[in-house]
Write a protein that holds these residues in place. Structure first.
Motif, mmCIF file in Angstrom:
data_model
loop_
_atom_site.group_PDB
_atom_site.id
_atom_site.type_symbol
_atom_site.label_atom_id
_atom_site.label_comp_id
_atom_site.label_asym_id
_atom_site.label_seq_id
_atom_site.Cartn_x
_atom_site.Cartn_y
_atom_site.Cartn_z
ATOM 1 N N ARG A 40 6.165 50.931 31.530
ATOM 2 C CA ARG A 40 6.085 51.725 30.303
ATOM 3 C C ARG A 40 4.655 51.783 29.786
ATOM 4 N NH1 ARG A 40 5.916 51.735 24.715
ATOM 5 N NH2 ARG A 40 7.463 53.056 23.670
ATOM 6 N N SER A 41 3.974 50.646 29.804
ATOM 7 C CA SER A 41 2.628 50.603 29.242
ATOM 8 C C SER A 41 1.665 51.508 30.000
ATOM 9 C CB SER A 41 2.097 49.164 29.216
ATOM 10 O OG SER A 41 1.829 48.684 30.522
ATOM 11 N N VAL A 42 1.711 51.471 31.337
ATOM 12 C CA VAL A 42 0.752 52.286 32.095
ATOM 13 C C VAL A 42 1.090 53.774 32.012
ATOM 14 C CG1 VAL A 42 0.103 50.405 33.640
ATOM 15 C CG2 VAL A 42 1.970 51.936 34.308
ATOM 16 N N VAL A 43 2.361 54.093 31.782
ATOM 17 C CA VAL A 43 2.745 55.505 31.617
ATOM 18 C C VAL A 43 2.295 56.022 30.254
ATOM 19 C CG1 VAL A 43 4.712 57.080 31.379
ATOM 20 C CG2 VAL A 43 4.672 55.411 33.244
ATOM 21 N N VAL A 44 2.608 55.297 29.193
ATOM 22 C CA VAL A 44 2.279 55.736 27.837
ATOM 23 C C VAL A 44 0.761 55.830 27.632
ATOM 24 C CG1 VAL A 44 2.398 55.068 25.395
ATOM 25 C CG2 VAL A 44 4.425 54.886 26.853
ATOM 26 N N GLU A 45 0.013 54.918 28.254
ATOM 27 C CA GLU A 45 -1.445 54.914 28.113
ATOM 28 C C GLU A 45 -2.081 56.259 28.441
ATOM 29 O OE1 GLU A 45 -2.852 51.927 30.720
ATOM 30 O OE2 GLU A 45 -2.173 50.253 29.490
ATOM 31 N N GLU A 46 -1.468 56.994 29.368
ATOM 32 C CA GLU A 46 -2.099 58.213 29.879
ATOM 33 C C GLU A 46 -2.172 59.327 28.846
ATOM 34 O OE1 GLU A 46 -3.443 57.647 32.708
ATOM 35 O OE2 GLU A 46 -2.346 55.768 32.946
ATOM 36 N N LEU A 47 -1.513 59.185 27.718
ATOM 37 C CA LEU A 47 -1.574 60.204 26.674
ATOM 38 C C LEU A 47 -2.886 60.172 25.894
ATOM 39 C CD1 LEU A 47 2.076 60.024 25.318
ATOM 40 C CD2 LEU A 47 1.048 61.917 26.588
ATOM 41 N N ASP A 48 -3.679 59.136 26.072
ATOM 42 C CA ASP A 48 -4.970 59.043 25.406
ATOM 43 C C ASP A 48 -6.008 59.802 26.239
ATOM 44 O OD1 ASP A 48 -6.929 57.989 23.516
ATOM 45 O OD2 ASP A 48 -7.615 56.766 25.191
ATOM 46 N N ALA B 3 -8.828 60.490 31.333
ATOM 47 C CA ALA B 3 -10.001 61.053 32.003
ATOM 48 C C ALA B 3 -10.620 60.016 32.932
ATOM 49 C CB ALA B 3 -11.025 61.524 30.966
ATOM 50 N N ALA B 4 -10.679 58.755 32.472
ATOM 51 C CA ALA B 4 -11.208 57.687 33.318
ATOM 52 C C ALA B 4 -10.306 57.440 34.525
ATOM 53 C CB ALA B 4 -11.371 56.406 32.498
ATOM 54 N N VAL B 5 -8.999 57.450 34.291
ATOM 55 C CA VAL B 5 -8.038 57.254 35.383
ATOM 56 C C VAL B 5 -8.158 58.382 36.406
ATOM 57 C CG1 VAL B 5 -5.567 57.245 35.948
ATOM 58 C CG2 VAL B 5 -6.415 55.908 34.005
ATOM 59 N N HIS B 6 -8.246 59.607 35.898
ATOM 60 C CA HIS B 6 -8.347 60.762 36.792
ATOM 61 C C HIS B 6 -9.680 60.758 37.537
ATOM 62 C CE1 HIS B 6 -7.270 64.779 38.185
ATOM 63 N NE2 HIS B 6 -8.523 65.145 37.946
ATOM 64 N N GLY B 7 -10.746 60.320 36.859
ATOM 65 C CA GLY B 7 -12.058 60.316 37.486
ATOM 66 C C GLY B 7 -12.154 59.371 38.661
ATOM 67 N N THR B 8 -11.521 58.213 38.561
ATOM 68 C CA THR B 8 -11.579 57.240 39.659
ATOM 69 C C THR B 8 -10.557 57.527 40.754
ATOM 70 O OG1 THR B 8 -10.031 55.736 38.550
ATOM 71 C CG2 THR B 8 -12.384 55.438 38.079
ATOM 72 N N GLN B 9 -9.437 58.175 40.395
ATOM 73 C CA GLN B 9 -8.389 58.553 41.354
ATOM 74 C C GLN B 9 -7.694 57.349 42.010
ATOM 75 O OE1 GLN B 9 -7.294 62.014 42.605
ATOM 76 N NE2 GLN B 9 -7.891 62.129 40.451
ATOM 77 N N ALA C 19 -16.140 53.814 35.483
ATOM 78 C CA ALA C 19 -15.234 54.837 34.951
ATOM 79 C C ALA C 19 -15.860 55.482 33.729
ATOM 80 C CB ALA C 19 -13.877 54.235 34.626
ATOM 81 N N VAL C 20 -16.912 56.263 33.965
ATOM 82 C CA VAL C 20 -17.601 56.984 32.903
ATOM 83 C C VAL C 20 -17.776 58.443 33.351
ATOM 84 C CG1 VAL C 20 -18.829 54.966 32.006
ATOM 85 C CG2 VAL C 20 -19.859 56.321 33.835
ATOM 86 N N GLY C 21 -17.903 59.340 32.381
ATOM 87 C CA GLY C 21 -18.080 60.748 32.737
ATOM 88 C C GLY C 21 -17.874 61.651 31.542
ATOM 89 N N ARG C 22 -17.769 62.931 31.813
ATOM 90 C CA ARG C 22 -17.537 63.922 30.762
ATOM 91 C C ARG C 22 -16.053 64.275 30.718
ATOM 92 N NH1 ARG C 22 -22.421 65.075 29.022
ATOM 93 N NH2 ARG C 22 -24.170 64.894 30.499
ATOM 94 N N LEU C 23 -15.540 64.446 29.521
ATOM 95 C CA LEU C 23 -14.125 64.774 29.363
ATOM 96 C C LEU C 23 -13.813 66.111 30.047
ATOM 97 C CD1 LEU C 23 -13.599 63.810 25.617
ATOM 98 C CD2 LEU C 23 -12.689 62.606 27.611
ATOM 99 N N PRO C 24 -12.751 66.161 30.839
ATOM 100 C CA PRO C 24 -12.407 67.409 31.518
ATOM 101 C C PRO C 24 -11.851 68.475 30.584
ATOM 102 C CG PRO C 24 -10.770 65.736 31.997
ATOM 103 C CD PRO C 24 -11.872 65.061 31.239
ATOM 104 N N PRO D 250 -2.786 68.551 31.503
ATOM 105 C CA PRO D 250 -2.288 68.574 32.891
ATOM 106 C C PRO D 250 -2.533 67.283 33.645
ATOM 107 C CG PRO D 250 -3.277 70.679 32.352
ATOM 108 C CD PRO D 250 -3.536 69.781 31.169
ATOM 109 N N ILE D 251 -3.706 66.659 33.450
ATOM 110 C CA ILE D 251 -3.956 65.415 34.181
ATOM 111 C C ILE D 251 -3.137 64.266 33.616
ATOM 112 C CG2 ILE D 251 -6.244 66.108 35.008
ATOM 113 C CD1 ILE D 251 -7.468 64.337 32.814
ATOM 114 N N ALA D 252 -2.812 64.316 32.309
ATOM 115 C CA ALA D 252 -1.959 63.284 31.720
ATOM 116 C C ALA D 252 -0.538 63.401 32.253
ATOM 117 C CB ALA D 252 -1.972 63.384 30.199
ATOM 118 N N ARG D 253 -0.016 64.610 32.297
ATOM 119 C CA ARG D 253 1.336 64.813 32.826
ATOM 120 C C ARG D 253 1.417 64.416 34.295
ATOM 121 N NH1 ARG D 253 4.696 69.792 30.348
ATOM 122 N NH2 ARG D 253 4.273 69.451 28.143
#
Length: 353
Positions: free
Chosen positions: A40-48, A53-59, A101-106, A191-194
């Motif tokens: 639950r925690s790792v799923v809910v976190e993705e709404l931030d 963006a950091a999660v998506h950036g590292t893949q 895990a740094v970068g520009r917001l997509p 889209p990346i959060a979903r």
């Protein structure tokens, strides 16, 4: 996999920061915690937005879902159960890992940084809240008022191993609710959060390949965990993320999971066996507590005492030069970040492959 023997378990150096009799050990040692609670925690976190963006950036969750899940679960279990030196070392190396895990917001303007205190506070509170919520829904039930105060005080203690300030951690249920209400307008199901949430709800991705004869049972377990995790999410959050599940399933899964977790909790060795399938590297962290193996020194420390004893800096103040270099590489020079922290982390958080 054979049942773990006591003689095979290495004791921790000390009890770390909580120890026997603490509400942390009571809640986090129940099988709801490192299963539904953690998922639950790792799923809910993705709404931030900055966090996803950091999660998506590292893949990492897509390229190596099993090891990423394993290493993250190991870290949270270490904070609850491991010795003080191990926890300090893990917190220190995690700052280095997050420095990449740094970068520009997509979506929208601005940048993201996994070491940002606001993102770290979000991770901390969604994690500890989810663990407690799963314990209450599928485990023994609500804590007493005194236990709940202790739990959130412990959450603040654990926050000292993140880059956020423990002063920002609420100390009661009402404060936690107020924090999530403040966060709600900032949450976004991009889209990346979903994509990330849908991906992380697939428990089968973190389980090892099952033999042909066991695959039906493995799929049933994964499906049950998904249903149980979604059932803990409020309706507004599901609608935001496009996650559909009937109210009937929400109700029917509760007695199934309560009975399953209660049965598993009857045998510490069975719990460890099940944990080994989900997160092999976490077994060594949890086994001493589960099997009642005392540490070499039977003492509980504060984070300040541990840092002074073992020679570590507060995570918020650690590796500032590396973090600045990573920001320059990525944001100014347009280069990929250094993998230094990730490579160094394997001895502490587990292998990458």
């Amino acid at each position: 996999m054979a049942l773990l023997k006591r003689s095979e378990v290495e004791p921790h150096e000390d009890y770390g920061f909580f120890g026997p009799g603490s509400v942390v050990w009571k809640v986090w040692s129940y099988p709801t915690s490192l299963t539904v609670g953690f998922q639950r925690s790792v799923v809910v976190e993705e709404l931030d937005p900055p966090l996803v963006a950091a999660v998506h950036g590292t893949q990492g969750i897509y390229r190596r879902p099993r090891t990423r899940y394993d290493r993250t679960l190991r870290y949270f279990a270490m904070v609850a159960f491991a010795g003080s030196r191990e926890v300090c070392r893990a917190a220190d190396v995690l700052v280095k890992v997050h420095s990449k895990a740094v970068g520009r917001l997509p979506y929208g303007e601005g940048t993201y940084d996994a070491n940002d205190p606001a993102s770290q506070l979000w991770i901390q509170l969604t994690g500890w809240h989810s663990i407690l919520y799963a314990y209450e829904k599928y485990g023994p039930g609500k804590l007493t008022a005194e236990e709940e105060r202790e739990y959130w005080q412990a959450c603040a203690t654990a926050a000292e191993f993140q880059t956020c300030s423990p002063d920002d951690v609420p100390r009661d249920r009402e404060g936690v609710r107020a924090y999530f209400e403040r966060m709600r307008p900032r949450l976004s199901a991009s889209p990346i959060a979903r994509q990330a949430m849908t991906h992380l709800l697939r428990a089968d991705l973190v389980l090892p390949p099952a033999p042909l004869w066991a695959r039906p049972a493995s799929l049933v377990v994964a499906r049950a965990l998904r249903i149980a995790t979604v059932a803990t999410m409020p309706r507004w959050m599901r609608e935001l993320a496009g996650i559909r599940q009937s109210r009937a399933l929400d109700l029917l899964i509760v007695p199934v999971m309560k009975a399953s977790f209660a049965l598993a909790h009857l045998s510490p060795r069975i719990e460890l066996l099940l944990l080994a399938r989900q997160s092999p590297s976490t077994v060594a962290v949890v086994a001493p507590m589960k099997l009642g193996i005392a540490p070499r020194r039977e003492e509980v420390l504060t984070p300040a005492e541990a840092r002074a004893r073992h020679g570590f800096t507060k995570p918020a103040e650690a590796h500032l030069d590396l973090r600045a270099r990573q920001m320059t590489r990525v944001l100014d020079d347009g280069l990929a970040p250094s993998e230094q922290g990730l490579m160094e982390s394997q001895d502490t958080l587990g292998p990458l492959a």
